[in-house]
Structures are given as C-alpha cells and as structure tokens.
Design an enzyme around this catalytic site. Structure first.
Site, PDB file in Angstrom:
ATOM      1  N   TYR A 113      -0.302  26.896 -21.814  1.00  0.00           N
ATOM      2  CA  TYR A 113       0.828  27.803 -21.611  1.00  0.00           C
ATOM      3  C   TYR A 113       0.262  29.145 -21.141  1.00  0.00           C
ATOM      4  CZ  TYR A 113       5.664  29.298 -22.289  1.00  0.00           C
ATOM      5  OH  TYR A 113       6.947  29.748 -22.074  1.00  0.00           O
ATOM      6  N   LYS A 168      16.955   1.954 -21.331  1.00  0.00           N
ATOM      7  CA  LYS A 168      16.321   1.819 -20.012  1.00  0.00           C
ATOM      8  C   LYS A 168      15.008   2.601 -19.970  1.00  0.00           C
ATOM      9  CE  LYS A 168      17.406   0.176 -15.825  1.00  0.00           C
ATOM     10  NZ  LYS A 168      18.139  -1.051 -15.526  1.00  0.00           N
TER      11      LYS A 168
END
Length: 466
Positions: A113, A168
C-alpha cells in the site's frame, strides 16, 4: 424416476427412546416414505432417551416435510429441529477474498500500500497494458447478471441471483484457478447494463454474462463485444453449446454417423438453442430444424424477432413448417433446451434408427429418459442422476483459463469449436452411457484451456498489425 439427492438434504435432530431398535426404527421410518439416510450421529444419550442427528436426502421440500412427519409419528419420538443442509451451506455466502501477499510488517505495508503502491499506479498510467501484469486483471472475471432468467426459475431479480453467481465464482476457482466475482445489477434496462459493464471492465480480464433473458442477452453480448478489448462470453449460450457439441461428437461416433449425414431438431430457440444452432452450422450439419412454442421456424413465418430471422436463415433447408411432432419424423438427433414433457413414445418412435436424444430441460426433461432409451441409441439429460449429464462446468472454467492465459481480446467460434473438440477427446472410448467426461475429471479444464489458448494465440497472430 427421480431419486432423492443432496440438493434437498436435511438433518433432523430427534429425541427417541433409548431402545436397542431406535436406530433401525428411525431409518425404517425415513425409508418407508422414500427418503435415503446418509448419516446417523448420536448427540446426547441418557438412561431412557437418546438425541440423534439423522441426515437424509429427499426429492423436494414437500418430501422433506413428509420425512419429518414420518419421524414424528413414531411412538415416543420428538423432532426438535430440522435443518436444510443446502441453506446451511449458504450461510454467509460461499466465497471470500484472501490476500496473496504477506502483510505482517511495516515494510510489507509500505510496498503493498502507501507509499510504494503509488509507483505502480504511475507505471500503469504510463502504460495501461501493464494492468494485466501488475494487478488482478490478468486472472479475474466478472460474472454479470440482471437476474432476469435465473436457472429455470424465471425473473427473480438481482439479489435472488446472488447464490447462483457465487456458485459460479466458486466453480471458476475450483476447476480453473480463475478469480471470479458476482456483479448483480439491479436493472433490466439493456442500455444501463451495457454502460455499467463497460465502465466496470477495466478491472477484469473477461466478462461472463449469466442468466440474462433472451432476446436482450443477444444484443447485450454483441454490443459489449464490439466495445470492449476483453472477451465477453454469455455462458447460457456458448457454454451450453460447447458441451452439447462435444457430447454430440461422441454420440455420433457411438452410432457411426457424421454431422453431414444428420438431420437435427433443436427444440427451444432462446439463448442456448440459438448458440447450439450456430455451432452446428460450423459443422456442416446436413439440416437443422429449429422448433419453438409456435412450431418449426421457417423463412416465411410472420412476426419473428431479429434472432429468429437469423435462425431461419441458418436452418430448415427445405423451408418446411409444422409442429415438433412433424419435425421429429426421420430425425437423427433431438436436442431439447426448452420445457418438460413435450413428447413421448409415439413421437420418439418416428425418429431414424440409432437416434440420439439430448433432453436437457431441468429438472424435468422434454421426454422421460426411460422412454427415450427405448427408441434412441444414446440419451443425455441435464440431470446428475442419469448418465451423460450435459453440464456447463465442463466448458466455462477451461474456456476462461485459456482466454486469460492468452490475454485474448475477444472470443470466436473457432475457439468455441476447439473447446468442444477438447471435451469430446477427453473421452477416448465413448459408449452409449459415457459420451462426456465427469465434471470432476481433472484433465478436462486443462485440455479445454490448452485448446482455447492455442486458438486464441493463432487468432492474435493472424490479426492485422500483430
């Protein structure tokens, strides 16, 4: 005849007399009403009573209630609680995000970060193509739906579509290592869907459209393919078509026929049926008759939408009209992606010798499989409790694995045909009960991925300016 399955599994917590016959009494009660006991666990035991969790498979919700009533009817038995094991599995959702990098120290944080990440952002701004190399884009697919055609249940909306889209995404990861995420859109406006996917696309390496009703799905896919530089794949169309064609290749091997000699009836001209017809055209099939609720599709029929007009141009070489019954006479192959119980023994008996029947409507197929077996040499369904299940899981994980690995910008019929051939070739010695591999066969997804990757690489090399 359907058999109880894990989709309707329950666990009943039961208090019963502590007798030697307790376990047998409970199992017999379940079996008497057609349930199947899968587990029996003692939770607590005292001098005069026992508490057990008895798990069993049922046919449907009503059958689960019948099993519960049968247990409660036993003398001295009390059912404390019944848990639906499918709902338990869905508590809190089925997928999560995990970090691929360690974040244990300040140094880790400074690189993953701020401030270190800023340099990576600047590098991508200078060269946007680096997004594939330096972000999750290279392995990420958006699973996009508007909830307008969820499974066979109809228009349930975006929130109700989430469990399917989560499933899915889980299948993408399990079978091909692809990171997929549900994108359930609370709109069924074509323009809003297209624009939303367009502005989300930079974060993804591919778009999997799912459970969007026809005919809107055709325009949505077509226009997104035109405007995006990543593959757009409507699984209800192309995933089904790829697996059907792969299975049909092997079915025809079993009966000793070729595409060029076959007359094929495709019943249902929605998303799946239309895509099947288009791939059959690539195989130079002798003739295809498309049948919908209004009968055989032909070029002189009035009131057809744009999709049906295109289908009429691809099918029905002799421009015949009539019903499904008429279409089946002399047909070599029936492929149904439509509705339950459309025909029976009388119609099936009019088909050609060594016929092939793919009755794929779920949960109840177009013809009873037991009846179909009397007249056809090869029978396939969409169900897991019969041989030759036509399941999209055989296609979409490997298709996207290959597309992402090739950094493909689009998807073509050549790639879809390569995928279908790869699925067929996994079955080296097909027979009437084995024309498609198991969804758990670990060789399927890599084979499909390799075939699609090769086709995509060849397409990129042939592209002008490459």
């Amino acid at each position: 005849m359907p058999i109880p399955g894990p989709g309707y599994a329950i666990t009943a917590r039961v208090e019963a007399p502590a007798s030697a016959s307790a376990a047998g009494d409970l199992a017999v009660a379940v079996g008497r009403v057609g349930g199947v006991v899968t587990a029996y666990d003692v939770v607590d035991a005292r001098t005069d009573t026992i508490v057990v969790d008895i798990s069993c498979n049922a046919l449907n919700e009503a059958h689960a209630e019948e099993i519960t009533a049968a247990l409660e009817a036993l003398p001295g038995v009390s059912v404390r609680k019944v848990s639906d094991r499918t709902f338990l599995l869905h508590l809190g959702g089925k997928i999560e995000i995990q970090s691929k990098v360690s974040l244990r120290t300040r140094d880790d944080l400074s690189r993953a970060y701020t401030p270190g990440v800023a340099r990576v952002c600047q590098a991508i701004a200078a060269n946007p193509a680096d997004a594939r190399r330096l972000t999750i884009k290279r392995n990420t697919v958006a699973v996009v739906t508007d909830g307008s055609a969820v499974l066979g249940l109809g228009n349930l909306g975006a929130a109700a579509a989430m469990p399917v889209m989560e499933g899915k995404a889980a299948l993408f990861k399990r079978f091909a290592g692809v990171d997929a995420w549900p994108v359930c859109l609370d709109t069924q406006d074509t323009e809003e869907i297209i624009r939303t996917v367009q502005i989300l696309a930079p974060a993804y390496g591919g778009i999997n459209l799912e459970d969007i009703a026809a005919p809107r799905c055709f325009e949505i896919e077509r226009r997104l393919r035109e405007m995006l530089d990543i593959p757009v794949f409507h699984d209800d169309q192309h995933g089904t078509a790829v697996v059907v064609l792969g299975a049909l290749r092997n079915a025809l091997r079993v009966v000793g026929k070729k595409f060029a000699d076959c007359r094929v009836v495709v019943c249902g001209v929605g998303a799946a049926g239309s895509a099947i017809i288009r791939l059959l055209a690539s195989e130079q099939t002798a003739d295809v008759l498309a049948v919908d609720i209004d009968g055989i599709v032909h070029r002189d029929r009035q009131g057809m939408d744009a999709n049906l007009v295109e289908i009429a141009g691809l099918t029905n070489a002799h421009n015949v009209s009539g019903s499904l019954r008429d279409a089946l006479v002399g047909a070599d192959v029936f492929i149904g992606v439509s509705a339950p119980n459309l025909f029976g023994a009388e119609e099936a008996s009019t088909m050609a010798d060594d016929a092939v029947i793919f009755a794929l409507a779920n949960p109840d197929p177009e013809i009873d499989p037991a009846v179909a077996h009397r007249y056809a040499a090869v029978v396939a369904t969409g169900r897991s409790d019969y041989p030759n299940q036509i399941n999209n899981v055989l296609a979409f994980p490997g298709v996207f694995r290959g597309l992402l690995d090739a950094q493909a910008r689009d998807i073509t019929d050549r790639m879809l045909l390569a995928a279908s051939a790869a699925i067929a070739d996994v079955v080296t010695e097909p027979n009437p009960s084995f024309i498609v591999p198991s969804v758990f066969d670990p060789t399927v997804a890599p084979a499909v991925a390799d075939a699609v990757r090769s086709a995509a690489t060849a397409a990129a090399a042939a592209r002008p300016g490459s």
